[in-house]
Enzyme design. Sequence first.
Site, mmCIF file in Angstrom:
data_model
loop_
_atom_site.group_PDB
_atom_site.id
_atom_site.type_symbol
_atom_site.label_atom_id
_atom_site.label_comp_id
_atom_site.label_asym_id
_atom_site.label_seq_id
_atom_site.Cartn_x
_atom_site.Cartn_y
_atom_site.Cartn_z
ATOM 1 N N PRO A 79 0.749 -1.173 0.036
ATOM 2 C CA PRO A 79 -0.039 0.046 -0.187
ATOM 3 C C PRO A 79 0.637 1.334 0.238
ATOM 4 C CG PRO A 79 0.024 -0.769 2.117
ATOM 5 C CD PRO A 79 0.700 -2.016 1.160
ATOM 6 N N CYS A 80 1.527 1.596 -1.062
ATOM 7 C CA CYS A 80 2.358 2.717 -1.265
ATOM 8 C C CYS A 80 1.124 3.956 -1.151
ATOM 9 C CB CYS A 80 3.137 2.937 -2.520
ATOM 10 S SG CYS A 80 2.152 2.352 -4.100
#
Length: 160
Positions: free
Chosen positions: A127-128
């Site tokens: 989850p950047c």
Amino acid sequence: MICYEIYNSTFGELGIAASDTGLVGIDLQAGKRPLPVREGWRRDATPLTDLAAAQLQAYFRGERQGFDLPLSAAGTPFQQSVWRALCAIPYGETRNYRELAEAIGNPKAVRAVARANGANPLSIVVPCHRVIGSDGTLTGYAGGLEIKARLLVLEGALIG
């Protein structure tokens, strides 16, 4: 052999690629960095690409907060450490680049952390999108800032 398929989702077309050992790429096709199909890859859905697509669809519907998928993305040891730290950011929360650098035990590597974050080949699953600027603003995202905002609203980390 790496196989890939393009799946329709409520967030747009998703390119998902997998090897025999795990997922190697997930990208929003309309973003700044669509799935980089390489020579020798075969367009063919596999049980793993189908499973990833199903879990992503459940996430987009708000029915899933995490993923249970084998990951096999290529990256340097430093990139891998940043991507592991990204996976440790809880659903519905955000961190800034400085906090991420501190989380990997290298507080002076803020810019390198930002580059590793931007090189993440497994969009959404790693989850950047949960990384924001130190002033709380949304910063770059390969899928585009509109998609980043939608993902954070979905998770309740941003008021829509």
